[in-house]
Design a protein around this motif. Structure first.
Motif, PDB file in Angstrom:
ATOM      1  N   PRO A   1      15.769   7.158  53.314  1.00  0.00           N
ATOM      2  CA  PRO A   1      14.313   7.264  53.483  1.00  0.00           C
ATOM      3  C   PRO A   1      13.613   5.938  53.771  1.00  0.00           C
ATOM      4  O   PRO A   1      12.530   5.935  54.363  1.00  0.00           O
ATOM      5  CB  PRO A   1      13.847   7.845  52.136  1.00  0.00           C
ATOM      6  N   ILE A   2      14.221   4.802  53.402  1.00  0.00           N
ATOM      7  CA  ILE A   2      13.550   3.531  53.707  1.00  0.00           C
ATOM      8  C   ILE A   2      13.555   3.254  55.201  1.00  0.00           C
ATOM      9  O   ILE A   2      12.725   2.483  55.690  1.00  0.00           O
ATOM     10  CB  ILE A   2      14.129   2.329  52.926  1.00  0.00           C
ATOM     11  N   ILE A   3      14.483   3.890  55.937  1.00  0.00           N
ATOM     12  CA  ILE A   3      14.507   3.686  57.391  1.00  0.00           C
ATOM     13  C   ILE A   3      13.239   4.265  58.006  1.00  0.00           C
ATOM     14  O   ILE A   3      12.577   3.617  58.835  1.00  0.00           O
ATOM     15  CB  ILE A   3      15.777   4.305  58.012  1.00  0.00           C
ATOM     16  N   ASP A   4      12.859   5.480  57.595  1.00  0.00           N
ATOM     17  CA  ASP A   4      11.605   6.070  58.085  1.00  0.00           C
ATOM     18  C   ASP A   4      10.397   5.248  57.622  1.00  0.00           C
ATOM     19  O   ASP A   4       9.424   5.088  58.364  1.00  0.00           O
ATOM     20  CB  ASP A   4      11.465   7.514  57.606  1.00  0.00           C
ATOM     21  N   TYR A   5      10.470   4.742  56.409  1.00  0.00           N
ATOM     22  CA  TYR A   5       9.392   3.903  55.860  1.00  0.00           C
ATOM     23  C   TYR A   5       9.172   2.683  56.762  1.00  0.00           C
ATOM     24  O   TYR A   5       8.023   2.340  57.107  1.00  0.00           O
ATOM     25  CB  TYR A   5       9.776   3.478  54.445  1.00  0.00           C
TER      26      TYR A   5
END
Length: 219
Positions: free
Chosen positions: A182-186
């Protein structure tokens, strides 16, 4: 440059981090090194971390974040750094952003190493270590020993780590997908992510990464 390196287990983050940090003349800061350094030096944070690791529990985010902040305050990180293994989840990513805002600096890029899941399993499940010295690493397909099960260098027995079995690798991948991915989308929302294939030789991947980071820096 200030860079975050992300990717699933088995993507080669540790290897690429060392090469990239050297090429870019910035320190490579890994979560593992932070833990080892703080624990070996007996810092307050190290003692807290050891309380958790010695009982098999996960180190809380606040301890990991505090260690990372302390390391980023050191002189060699003033002009740039490469973070490997941190941030590991959204809470850590938000804490890093808040820290950088306070310092009035920003990340230059987030390098996402992309590897097919079956390749990750093949890379990790095929890994064999020397039981005698622990320093020599082989792979049943990519770097086999001359004699099966025997270290070329010292003759020690080769073994598979308990957490390198296919079942456990797939569990680690599930944790990566749920917690770290999810940090990639963040970071995509901040237009920071550059994604490259981590397939190929170490040199090929490094060259790809340097080109991608050069493009990220010019944006």
């Amino acid at each position: 440059m200030r860079i975050v390196l992300v990717g699933p287990p088995g993507a080669g983050k540790g290897t690429q981090a060392q090469y990239l940090a050297k090429n870019l003349s910035i320190p490579h800061i890994s979560t593992g090194d932070l833990f080892r350094s703080n624990i070996s030096q007996g810092t307050a944070l190290g003692r807290k971390a050891q309380e958790y690791t010695s009982s098999g529990r996960l180190v809380p985010d606040e301890v990991t974040i505090a260690m990372a902040k302390d390391r980023l305050e050191e002189a060699d990180a003033a002009e740039g750094f490469l973070l490997d293994g941190f941030p590991r989840n959204l809470g850590q990513a938000e804490a890093l952003d808040a820290y950088l805002r306070d310092k009035e600096v920003t990340l230059d890029g987030v390098l996402d190493l992309e590897v097919p899941e079956d390749e990750v399993v093949k890379r990790i499940a095929g890994r064999r270590l020397c039981r005698k010295d622990g320093a020599h690493v082989y792979h049943v397909s990519y770097n086999p020993p001359k004699t099966e099960g025997v270290c070329d260098v010292c003759g020690g027995e080769l073994y598979q780590r308990d957490d390198d079995t296919e079942d456990k690798v797939r569990v680690r991948l599930e944790v990566y997908h749920s917690e770290t991915e999810p940090i990639i989308d963040y970071y995509k929302a901040q237009d920071l992510v550059v994604t490259i294939s981590a397939l190929g030789t170490v040199d090929e991947v490094t060259r790809r990464a340097m080109e991608a980071l050069g493009a990220a820096e010019s944006v």
